[in-house]
Enzyme design. Sequence first.
Site, short mmCIF file in Angstrom:
data_model
loop_
_atom_site.label_atom_id
_atom_site.label_comp_id
_atom_site.label_asym_id
_atom_site.label_seq_id
_atom_site.Cartn_x
_atom_site.Cartn_y
_atom_site.Cartn_z
N ASP A 36 0.83 -1.20 0.00
CA ASP A 36 0.00 0.00 0.00
C ASP A 36 0.86 1.25 0.00
O ASP A 36 1.79 1.38 0.82
CB ASP A 36 -0.91 0.03 1.23
CG ASP A 36 -1.69 1.33 1.33
OD1 ASP A 36 -2.59 1.54 0.50
OD2 ASP A 36 -1.37 2.15 2.23
N TYR B 258 2.57 10.12 0.86
CA TYR B 258 3.72 9.56 1.56
C TYR B 258 5.03 10.05 0.93
O TYR B 258 5.45 9.57 -0.11
CB TYR B 258 3.67 8.03 1.54
CG TYR B 258 2.44 7.43 2.19
CD1 TYR B 258 1.65 8.15 3.07
CD2 TYR B 258 2.08 6.11 1.93
CE1 TYR B 258 0.53 7.60 3.66
CE2 TYR B 258 0.96 5.54 2.52
CZ TYR B 258 0.18 6.29 3.37
OH TYR B 258 -0.93 5.73 3.95
N LYS C 147 -3.83 5.85 -3.36
CA LYS C 147 -4.93 6.66 -2.86
C LYS C 147 -5.16 7.90 -3.73
O LYS C 147 -4.27 8.32 -4.47
CB LYS C 147 -4.65 7.05 -1.40
CG LYS C 147 -4.41 5.82 -0.51
CD LYS C 147 -4.09 6.18 0.90
CE LYS C 147 -3.82 4.92 1.71
NZ LYS C 147 -2.49 4.35 1.42
#
Length: 339
Positions: free
Chosen positions: A56, A61, A86
């Site tokens: 993931d 990030y 995402k």
Amino acid sequence: MSQQALKQRRVGQTSLQVTELGLGCASLAGIGGAVPADQARATVEHALDCGINYVDAAPQYGFGRAEHLAGDVLRQRRDGVILSTKVGRLLKPVHGERKSPHNWVDPLPFDEVYDYTYDGVMRSFEDSLQRLGVNKIDILYVHDIGFATHGSDANKQLWQQLSTGGYKALRELRDAGVISAIGLGVNEWEILMEAFELGDWDVFLLAGRYTLLEQTSLDPFLTTCIKRKASVVIGGPFNSGILVGGTTFNYAKAPEAVVDKVRRLEAVCNEFDVPLPAAALQFPLTHPAVCNVLPGPRSPAELDGILDWWKIDIPDALWTALADQKLLAPGTPVPGGAA
């Protein structure tokens, strides 16, 4: 650890099968401390070597760093790996000194712009494919929509973007077979109950709200997931570190009441000669809605430590003892019954 040693669970009603243990990439992107790029890539490689098939990432990030580093590995080993990222944040270049506060060490030279519209979701998806350098993303989560991130007024506006456009984009991508599953990735379960009102979802990534320390999402959220046939990935199984000997809970210094409960949990684990982190890591999977636990190791060595905890055989009697001492919320499903 061989691939056969890691069991798999189905994601919602999709054809995806994820190993019960996954790899979260936020730590590899440098949250709270530097992680050299070679070390990050080696951690992803090691996870795949150990049979973990779920990775993931997210644009947030390291402002693209996690996707770049994970992609460096996955481009060579894409077959058989379930990849999620995402939407909800677009990245824009930063020219000169960065002024926006953030928690990343050595992020890429970008900043984030929240956008949950139809066009924003579609652009985010395409941007992630390019950063990863792959042609397939399996699971797409709506990232960090909710009051905790945006506050009440701003979240109302952003939720309007999702409900009038972003959700449609996700459905179109899934219905066209471009992605296999859609969901939300958040830290607060309450917003997920509102998401159910928009329509059907396949899987939710919920961080910190269903752990050995906290089961606030048990009802109505997890019970609704069972009814709606949606799966749950549990992020933050160690509650920001407090369950692995740290002092942080929910990204802040743990209050004394939390520290006291951790001591009580550890005392029960000690009675059964089970390390507290092992119990914390394995606990979420006692719930039938949960398909995966997603820790975030920073190195191959940290991952090996997690795998050691994962392999420990935990007797059903430990869960029963925790329930008897009222350290689990009433109704928590555990082997042999419920708390």
